[in-house]
Design an enzyme around this catalytic site. Structure first.
Site, PDB file in Angstrom:
ATOM      1  N   ASP A 114      33.255  21.282  78.154  1.00  0.00           N
ATOM      2  CA  ASP A 114      32.111  22.308  79.084  1.00  0.00           C
ATOM      3  C   ASP A 114      32.936  23.033  79.825  1.00  0.00           C
ATOM      4  O   ASP A 114      32.532  24.424  80.005  1.00  0.00           O
ATOM      5  CB  ASP A 114      31.145  21.349  79.740  1.00  0.00           C
ATOM      6  N   ARG A 125      35.813  21.159  86.428  1.00  0.00           N
ATOM      7  CA  ARG A 125      35.044  20.021  87.436  1.00  0.00           C
ATOM      8  C   ARG A 125      34.570  18.810  86.413  1.00  0.00           C
ATOM      9  O   ARG A 125      34.364  17.830  86.788  1.00  0.00           O
ATOM     10  CB  ARG A 125      33.575  20.728  87.350  1.00  0.00           C
ATOM     11  N   GLU A 126      34.749  19.217  84.889  1.00  0.00           N
ATOM     12  CA  GLU A 126      34.254  17.936  84.309  1.00  0.00           C
ATOM     13  C   GLU A 126      35.192  17.756  83.264  1.00  0.00           C
ATOM     14  O   GLU A 126      35.895  16.380  83.172  1.00  0.00           O
ATOM     15  CB  GLU A 126      32.788  18.275  83.675  1.00  0.00           C
ATOM     16  N   ASP A 151      26.758  22.098  74.712  1.00  0.00           N
ATOM     17  CA  ASP A 151      27.436  23.088  75.022  1.00  0.00           C
ATOM     18  C   ASP A 151      28.238  23.588  73.765  1.00  0.00           C
ATOM     19  O   ASP A 151      28.387  24.640  73.098  1.00  0.00           O
ATOM     20  CB  ASP A 151      28.715  22.831  76.038  1.00  0.00           C
ATOM     21  N   TRP A 161      20.672  18.272  72.455  1.00  0.00           N
ATOM     22  CA  TRP A 161      22.004  18.316  72.644  1.00  0.00           C
ATOM     23  C   TRP A 161      22.997  17.722  71.499  1.00  0.00           C
ATOM     24  O   TRP A 161      23.924  18.113  71.140  1.00  0.00           O
ATOM     25  CB  TRP A 161      22.342  17.468  74.052  1.00  0.00           C
ATOM     26  N   GLU A 203      28.754  29.367  84.322  1.00  0.00           N
ATOM     27  CA  GLU A 203      27.777  28.668  84.104  1.00  0.00           C
ATOM     28  C   GLU A 203      26.382  28.867  84.734  1.00  0.00           C
ATOM     29  O   GLU A 203      25.494  27.990  84.208  1.00  0.00           O
ATOM     30  CB  GLU A 203      28.435  27.295  84.800  1.00  0.00           C
ATOM     31  N   HIS A 242      32.782  28.411  81.907  1.00  0.00           N
ATOM     32  CA  HIS A 242      31.761  27.469  80.907  1.00  0.00           C
ATOM     33  C   HIS A 242      31.258  28.403  79.486  1.00  0.00           C
ATOM     34  O   HIS A 242      31.359  29.488  79.563  1.00  0.00           O
ATOM     35  CB  HIS A 242      30.512  27.242  81.541  1.00  0.00           C
TER      36      HIS A 242
END
Length: 888
Positions: free
Chosen positions: A494, A498-499, A506, A560, A762, A776
């Site tokens: 993504d 941050r992740e 995504d 998702w 994002e 993103h």
């Protein structure tokens, strides 16, 4: 921007050799979609090629594949290991079906083809591939580690010295790791890969990589060195996803076989085992999530050379393998793909500097500096700056949960040795950033050349290019690709800061954007194997893949985790390859059956919904049911392709039930709207084909009116973004779709560009209080829409892999010129149009051995000419070649 366009055009043109107008021959021979790969485990590898022939109507009428273990054997009249004989077929994707392949063996193959006149030709150069282990039983080495526990921070070194006294013909190193590694021989790192092996669910599938180390070995003593990093295996940083509590977590370990074949035909295998030595390295901390800390004072100079004295080093310990499924990593690797010089440097004082790369990237920085021993430099990587010009991490560190101040987010820490000029680049970490703030414990002298950035990602070949007369559109396309690549690290992520999570939503949004622009099949096939590893017996998938267990209870659902169906289906459409559909068929079936069991009415409210919308919120049941319908339909179509008649009938009926239930609840037939008639509620049903045919025009008109009422701006979240532009352009409103795509004011992609974005964000507001990563890919469908909605390049489901190209251009108002190229499995596809005051010229290129269905747009009061001849009708079926249409 101009430099990037030129580079892509050069890459696309380089992929197509020059040849005479009267000749044809096969080129671009690949095995498993890789060029001359080594270390394959696939017992039935796929062979692909393209046909070089510029003549109109050029096509392949037959092929012959010849394969042998001796390249000279390919020219023998008979007796090869495998010879298909002449097969009357226009296929350019053939699966090996000869005698069982042996491990550790190089195979050469050639393809011959016959053109439309029956003239035969053969590939100019033979292709090759080399098998790897092929079977777990062929491993000889032991899994080893040091004796430290998971809390030990420094990364370990491992070494062994071996002697060779015969002339070496070839040498291969096979290395599997739980964690990350760098392999070296005689003091030099092997290869240019980064972050090997790719991230998997370690306790269910572990990857190994094969290296050709023939030229790295010398006669006499040779030192083999391995440096291990934590990666996702031993996650020491703490964040909301609990990777520090992963069930597989342990101190990194590895297994290595170095297989040497001598000129006399004998084979020797040097293995990892109890005779290796280990010590801690200068990498005093490494986290794939946060950063890397390096103390140059602890360097062990020459640690990976034969002359080094390791008498003070410790013995290693044996460890059990992390999984019982160790397989070859057969995909395009992660590399430092592009070096980026700093655009500017701001000096605050003698200890504080901020470098600006001028663009947002994923990757690492490399600093070269000179200072006294013990000087500590902190390199803080950020996407934005505070008003005072210092690095601002507040938009990307929100999910980090540090337990102390020893592991600052995205901040490398370098302690200098004091031994002159020193250079540092992290080994086992990457970040998302544009700015690097360097602070030093004592004054140091830095200049603009002291730091460079490296754009790091899976090094997938370029397959697409877009260029238009509108600079904003070019910027959006470039930014979309930058975000896509920034989130491609052996699996789609993504965000790179941050992740770094493999969010399924995504990825399903961005799949077409990726496939139009890059040759990503090898990465997607690996990632869908991760899906199969993670799927629960009841069919449920987590929202992030791979996962330590997080995401089975939140964030998943059809909107998702439809990746299990949508991605294999798109791979089939773009490559014409059924393998991934076949590999995932039972998984798709289990997933659809699970939803059917839980939601027998045909409507499902399972999912996240239209994530991060502008203002309007659509019912989760509406969007999730559309995805459920898409999954059932893909399953039915796949059943038909694979010859599963009963399943085809069953899931066709299920899709019909879902469609009927959905329209009974949400479609207001008298008004032609769904739900409350906001953009997502209208565009998602149109895009996924759940709208009854007799109502499509009315719903599309309602959508067009809704968009106009919204000032031709977006009012969608993630799911609506996938649908909105396509729903408009596919249903007669391409001009409105373009007007939305080219907006420069909030909310729009152009608003980001106008505010300096070089990647996609994002959230629509650039000053949002949350969900504000600046790199993103989840709003990246526009990158695919440029190919579909303006150039009109689309795969044909009835003849996939661009065997028949659908060309449906839209000469939208507001553009004078638009050009898109896509390198499909058969070659280069061009769709390029130019508008002048009272005419339009449209250039088409269809690769050899392919055809195209050209759907001609109507231009008021203009007649259509094809290569100078007047034509009638709204469609034209064309064989391969280059054509010019004119409206005048």
């Amino acid at each position: 921007m101009i430099r990037q366009f030129c580079l892509i055009l050069l890459l696309l043109s380089a992929a197509r050799p020059s040849f005479s107008q009267t000749s044809a021959y096969p080129f671009k021979l690949e095995t498993e979609y890789l060029v001359n790969p080594i270390g394959l485990d696939q017992p039935s590898p796929r062979f692909t090629w393209q046909m070089a022939d510029q003549r109109q109507g050029a096509r392949q009428t037959a092929y012959r594949i010849v394969m042998d273990t001796d390249s000279l054997g390919l020219s023998k009249p008979h007796g090869q290991l495998w010879n298909t004989g002449w097969v009357k077929s226009d296929r350019n994707l053939v699966q090996f079906s000869g005698p069982a392949l042996k491990p550790f063996t190089r195979y050469y193959w050639r393809v011959d083809l016959a053109d439309q006149k029956g003239k035969q030709s053969k590939s100019v150069q033979a292709a090759s591939f080399e098998t790897g282990m092929m079977n777990m039983e062929n491993w000889k080495g032991s899994w080893i580690s040091d004796s430290e526990n998971i809390r030990m921070k420094p990364a370990p070194y491992f070494r062994k010295v071996v002697e060779t006294h015969k002339k070496i013909r070839s040498a291969r190193a096979y290395i599997a790791a739980a964690g990350l590694y760098e392999l070296s021989v005689n003091g030099a790192k092997i290869g240019n890969h980064r972050m090997d092996p790719m991230y998997t669910r370690f306790d269910r599938r572990t990857l190994y990589v094969t290296y050709d180390v023939t030229t790295s070995l010398v006669n006499g003593k040779n030192a083999i060195g391995v440096l291990l990093g934590n990666g996702w295996y031993n996650h020491q940083s703490t964040a909301v996803w609990d990777f520090d509590r992963a069930p597989w977590r342990n101190r990194p370990a590895f297994c290595l076989d170095l297989r040497i074949t001598y000129e006399d035909g004998t084979v020797e295998t040097i293995t990892s085992g109890k005779d290796w030595k280990t010590a801690l390295s200068p990498i005093v901390f490494n986290s794939i999530y946060t950063a890397e800390h390096y103390d140059a004072r602890l360097e062990k100079t020459g640690w990976n050379t034969a002359a080094f004295d390791d008498s003070a080093w410790k013995n290693v310990i044996n460890r059990s393998a992390p999984s019982d499924h160790i397989v070859a990593q057969a995909l395009h690797p992660i590399r430092n793909v592009e070096e980026i010089a700093a655009k500017s440097l701001k000096k605050f004082n003698d200890t504080t500097y901020v470098f600006d790369l001028g663009r947002n990237i994923s990757g690492v920085s490399e600093i070269t500096v000179k200072g006294a021993a013990g000087t500590v430099l902190r390199l803080k990587h950020a996407e934005r700056l505070y008003p005072n010009g210092r690095a601002d991490l507040s938009n990307i560190d929100v999910h980090y949960r540090p337990t102390d101040n020893q592991d600052p987010f995205q901040t490398d820490i370098l302690t200098l040795s004091g031994k002159g000029e020193e250079t540092f680049m992290p080994h086992f970490n990457y970040k998302g950033f544009q700015y690097v703030e360097v602070t030093s414990s004592v004054p140091v002298e830095l200049n603009k050349t002291s730091l460079v950035g490296y754009f790091m990602h899976s090094d997938v070949p370029v397959t697409g290019n877009v260029n238009s007369s509108e600079p904003l559109i070019n910027k959006i396309w470039s930014a979309t690709n930058n975000s896509y690549l920034s989130n491609f690290f052996g699996y789609p992520t993504d965000c790179p800061q941050r992740e770094k999570n493999g969010w399924t939503g995504d990825a399903q949004i961005a799949i077409e954007t990726g496939l139009y622009n890059f040759d990503g099949i090898t990465v997607y096939e690996k990632w869908l194997a991760d899906h199969r590893d993670e799927q629960q017996p009841n069919g449920v998938l987590p929202s992030i893949i791979p996962t330590d267990g997080w995401g089975y209870e939140w964030g998943n659902g059809p909107d998702w985790t439809s990746t299990i169906a949508i991605i294999p289906w798109n791979i089939y459409l773009f490559y014409g390859d059924q393998r991934l559909l076949a590999d995932c068929y039972l998984n798709i079936k289990k997933y659809v059956d699970h939803i059917d069991e839980g939601y027998p009415t045909g409507l499902t409210s399972w999912g996240l919904g239209d994530w991060v919308p502008v203002k309007s919120k659509s019912p989760v049941e509406l969007t999730s049911t559309c995805y459920y319908y898409a999954d059932a339909l893909i399953l039915a179509k796949t059943a038909k392709i694979l010859g599963k008649k009963a399943d085809f009938e069953k899931y066709t009926a299920l899709a019909r039930k879902i469609k009927d239930a959905f329209n009974a609840k949400y479609l207001h037939k008298e008004t032609g709207i769904y739900g409350d008639g906001v953009q997502t509620e209208l565009s998602v049903p149109l895009y996924w084909g759940i709208v009854p045919d007799e109502y499509k025009a009315r719903v599309a008109q309602s959508l067009a009116k809704r968009v106009e009422a919204d000032g031709f701006h977006l009012d969608v979240g993630l799911l609506g973004t996938k649908a909105i532009l396509n729903a408009l352009s596919e249903n007669g409103y391409a001009d409105i779709a373009y007007k939305v795509a080219a907006q420069k004011t909030y909310p729009s992609w152009g608003w980001w560009m106008e505010n300096g974005a070089t990647t996609l964000y994002e959230n629509w507001p650039i000053d949002a209080k949350s969900d504000i990563s600046m790199n993103h890919i989840m709003f990246g469908e526009i990158g695919a829409w440029l190919y579909k909605g303006i150039a009109g390049i689309k795969p044909d489901p009835a003849s996939p892999g661009f065997k028949n190209v659908i060309l449906e251009p839209h000469f939208v108002k507001g553009l004078d010129h638009f050009e898109a190229r896509h390198m499909g499995p058969y070659g280069n596809i061009l769709s390029s149009w130019t508008r002048k005051s009272n005419s339009v010229s449209y250039q088409v290129e269809i690769p050899a051995n392919a055809t195209a269905s050209v759907i001609l747009p109507a231009e008021q009061n203009l007649k259509v000419y094809l290569d100078g001849k007047l034509i009638t009708g709204a469609a034209k079926q064309l064989p391969s070649g280059t054509y010019t249409f004119e409206w005048k």
